[in-house]
Write an enzyme that holds these catalytic residues in place. Structure first.
Site, mmCIF file in Angstrom:
data_model
loop_
_atom_site.group_PDB
_atom_site.id
_atom_site.type_symbol
_atom_site.label_atom_id
_atom_site.label_comp_id
_atom_site.label_asym_id
_atom_site.label_seq_id
_atom_site.Cartn_x
_atom_site.Cartn_y
_atom_site.Cartn_z
ATOM 1 N N TYR A 199 56.456 45.723 33.811
ATOM 2 C CA TYR A 199 55.290 46.093 34.616
ATOM 3 C C TYR A 199 54.191 46.153 33.401
ATOM 4 O O TYR A 199 54.356 46.718 32.220
ATOM 5 C CB TYR A 199 55.474 47.312 35.617
ATOM 6 C CG TYR A 199 55.697 48.631 34.572
ATOM 7 C CD1 TYR A 199 54.759 49.410 34.221
ATOM 8 C CD2 TYR A 199 57.006 49.133 34.080
ATOM 9 C CE1 TYR A 199 54.943 50.715 33.402
ATOM 10 C CE2 TYR A 199 57.363 50.282 33.249
ATOM 11 C CZ TYR A 199 56.219 50.913 33.023
ATOM 12 O OH TYR A 199 56.727 52.141 32.227
ATOM 13 N N CYS A 200 52.911 46.298 33.993
ATOM 14 C CA CYS A 200 51.612 47.014 33.050
ATOM 15 C C CYS A 200 50.479 47.363 33.887
ATOM 16 O O CYS A 200 50.902 47.644 35.274
ATOM 17 C CB CYS A 200 51.281 45.530 32.148
ATOM 18 S SG CYS A 200 50.807 43.985 33.239
ATOM 19 N N THR A 201 49.562 47.713 33.522
ATOM 20 C CA THR A 201 48.290 48.349 34.168
ATOM 21 C C THR A 201 47.933 47.356 35.467
ATOM 22 O O THR A 201 48.030 48.179 36.504
ATOM 23 C CB THR A 201 47.158 48.382 33.284
ATOM 24 O OG1 THR A 201 47.499 48.974 31.897
ATOM 25 C CG2 THR A 201 46.129 49.398 33.747
#
Length: 297
Positions: free
Chosen positions: A179-181
């Site tokens: 996951y990331c922003t």
């Protein structure tokens, strides 16, 4: 204050024949609509985040969706009480995220992990023997992250491939969640994991910011706040409980506010609690404070 502005976060991996021309077009469009923010354009696509009034940002999304390359591009939208940026910059770059993988290029349109909706992601995180990898930089993780996620030993995105190679043997045959922003970094991160021989690779569709707005999960299992690259610095995600994971650089007490060291040559980004912000005056150390001759301490 009334939240009459919006912050847009968006990207699209698609071949752009003439990036230089699109830079000019984007700059003219944003200036016409009084938008501020940052837009990066490369042959591989577009990566942007801008702010403006609801009317201006809505018009921008409408015009972008009329462009044949971006007609299906999703936008993540945050309400705000003003501009989240001080100026507008639109630039051409070799990549829309700086991976610098000259010998290991990844095209997300050809190779990327399985996208999971927020509900699917929540369910996957609760399974046993799952590896959750935070696809952001270390300082972003320190402010907030999914419960049980691995903190990457990287300070820039370009360091991820080597970090993965160092750990991939420990992750074989396991389900890997990334996951990331907003999702853009995971498009290639998951591709790198697949290239390195890991098979069960998944990513959070729309990233943390989309997850936090989903009514079914309400940001559950995300502790702390999400770092964002604009004047807001951070945004809340978990609507069910507020767990502070950040620690003050000075005293180690719970903290959620990032400051850049007041001494310009240092500019170190550090978490600080209210007491230490007052005590240390925005400096990351007494050394920086004593060296700063631009202000009276």
């Amino acid at each position: 204050m009334t939240a009459n502005y919006q912050v847009l976060l968006y990207y699209q991996y698609t071949h752009i024949e003439d990036p230089k021309k699109l830079v000019v077009e984007q700059k003219e469009l944003c200036q016409k609509l009084n938008l501020k923010g940052r837009i990066l354009i490369a042959e591989e696509g577009l990566n942007g985040t801008v702010s403006g009034t609801m009317e201006e940002t809505t018009r921008y999304m409408e015009e972008m969706h009329q462009h044949p390359l971006f007609e299906n591009m999703p936008f993540k939208i945050d309400l705000h009480d003003g501009h989240a940026f001080k100026k507008l910059t639109v630039k051409q770059r070799p990549e829309i995220v700086a991976w610098h993988m000259n010998d290991q290029k990844v095209d997300p349109n050809q190779l990327t992990g399985v996208h999971l909706s927020p509900s699917q992601w929540y369910q996957a995180m609760t399974e046993e023997d799952v590896i959750v990898i935070d696809g952001r930089n270390d300082f972003e993780y320190d402010l907030g992250h999914f419960r049980g996620a691995i903190r990457p030993d990287v300070s820039t995105t370009r360091e991820f491939p080597e970090w993965i190679r160092q750990h991939k043997e420990d992750w074989k045959d396991k389900k890997i969640l990334t996951y990331c922003t907003g999702g853009i970094r995971c498009e290639k991160l998951s591709g790198v994991l697949l290239q390195e021989g890991l098979e069960k690779v998944y990513q959070l569709d729309g990233g943390i910011v989309t997850y936090g707005k989903d009514p079914n999960v309400q940001g559950a299992l995300f502790d702390g706040q999400c770092y964002v690259f604009d004047d807001r610095i951070s945004v809340p995600i978990n609507q069910k409980e507020h767990v502070i994971v950040g620690k003050c650089h000075h005293c180690g007490s719970p903290a959620e506010k990032y400051l850049n060291c007041r001494y310009d040559p240092c500019d170190r980004r550090h978490l600080v609690c209210p007491d230490c912000e007052s005590i240390h005056g925005g400096y990351c150390s007494n050394s920086c404070r004593s060296q700063d001759t631009t202000t009276s301490n």
